[in-house]
Scaffold this active site. Sequence first.
Site, mmCIF file in Angstrom:
data_model
loop_
_atom_site.group_PDB
_atom_site.id
_atom_site.type_symbol
_atom_site.label_atom_id
_atom_site.label_comp_id
_atom_site.label_asym_id
_atom_site.label_seq_id
_atom_site.Cartn_x
_atom_site.Cartn_y
_atom_site.Cartn_z
ATOM 1 C CE LYS A 1 1.902 -17.571 -3.592
ATOM 2 N NZ LYS A 1 1.031 -18.770 -3.668
ATOM 3 C CE1 TYR B 1 -3.502 -2.654 0.524
ATOM 4 C CE2 TYR B 1 -4.643 -0.654 1.213
ATOM 5 C CZ TYR B 1 -4.672 -1.974 0.794
ATOM 6 O OH TYR B 1 -5.883 -2.604 0.670
ATOM 7 C CG ASP C 1 -2.037 -20.116 -2.306
ATOM 8 O OD1 ASP C 1 -1.429 -20.093 -1.211
ATOM 9 O OD2 ASP C 1 -1.612 -20.751 -3.293
HETATM 10 C C1 IPM Z 1 -10.291 -1.474 4.143
HETATM 11 C C2 IPM Z 1 -10.603 -0.818 2.822
HETATM 12 C C3 IPM Z 1 -9.468 0.128 2.450
HETATM 13 C C4 IPM Z 1 -8.215 -0.693 2.310
HETATM 14 C C5 IPM Z 1 -9.708 0.973 1.192
HETATM 15 C C6 IPM Z 1 -11.017 1.732 1.262
HETATM 16 C C7 IPM Z 1 -8.567 1.901 0.913
HETATM 17 O O1 IPM Z 1 -10.833 -1.779 1.842
HETATM 18 O O2 IPM Z 1 -10.138 -0.746 5.144
HETATM 19 O O3 IPM Z 1 -10.191 -2.700 4.206
HETATM 20 O O4 IPM Z 1 -7.930 -1.229 1.213
HETATM 21 O O5 IPM Z 1 -7.461 -0.798 3.270
#
Ligand code: IPM
Length: 359
Positions: free
Chosen positions: A192, A142, A224
């Site tokens: 993984k 992320y 998985d």
């Molecule tokens: C979550 C959501 C968020 C994430 C999105 C909205 C950015 O799906 O909190 O799980 O991917 O973390």
Amino acid sequence: MKSYKITLLPGDGIGPEITNVTQKILDLVSRKFGFEIKFKEMPFGGSAIDSVGNPFPDKTLQECKNSDAVLLAAIGDPKYDELPREKRPETGLLNLRSSLELFANIRPVKIIPSLTKASSLKEEFVKNVDLVVVRELTSGIYFGEPKGSIKTEKGERAFNTMTYTSEEIKRIAEIAFKLAKQRNQKVCSVDKANVLDVSQLWREETILVSNKYKEIELTHQYVDNAAMQLVRNPSQFDVILTGNLFGDILSDIAAMLTGSIGMLPSASLTTNGPGVFEPVHGSAPDIAGKDIANPIAMLLSAAMMLKIAFNETQAANHLENAINEILNEGYRTSDLMSNQTTKQVGCSQMGELVAEKLK
Ligand code: IPM
Ligand code: MN
């Protein structure tokens, strides 16, 4: 009298409706248990884009930092999908997580006995489910660099980086082991490692941390397989420890075991500073404004806040019991309807029923 400061972020879609219910309930609970809650509502997500042109305004960040806890409803709406990434509601959420260093995301999944029929799995498979997903929330793919998109001779190439440092892995693993100690003494770390270098390090560091917790059983699953095990035999799990992306995916699967993602609360925590408490579900723009949303996940998030952030355990238990009683009596929002014996209610009516039980 003890007094707590909460920053309220109603956000988008069904967010304001469920926030309304939750605020009223918290007022009642605090009065009953002799403490005070001061709410400050701030713009966040799509509604903040509309009002100030930024999904996570500086003022909102300052308020969050100055509060004892942040209570967030939900953000997002397809109408913002065309905006550049930095202007989208989801980017506001990611910035909130990283600005407050909320590296530990805790998502408990516990079956409520009266709701086993709402699950899409057979009752015998879900009736004993009681697990927690511990998801790393401020690193991994992320946030990893480099990321972006470049033009090449063969056309556009886009990329993200999945990265973890030893320190990042250790601190989230510590959280998982400590939690397992208070629960059923098991951690299943999901990675993984058969393919990814970053997962190899994840596994090594997790094993190192586990040496300090001899009484806790540590197992490893590839992601998985873990996805499959969650629908094959979910009651094998106690604490699931995993990274940001795998945790995102697995927590949605785990959520569905309960029959509705509208039931699941979460806490996002840091070592020193306010946590953010929010339902796992999204803003559900398709049902927004109709007073049919399920407020229970946000109410349970408020209960988590009472417990974890304020140590008001009695008040939290009282609220959770009130919710269980109402469900036992057969009241359901539309997402939970299973048969004729259940009674369908709307969002605000669900709030009134819970309020009545709290007295
Ligand atoms: C979550 C959501 C968020 C994430 C999105 C909205 C950015 O799906 O909190 O799980 O991917 O973390
Ligand atoms: Mn998600």
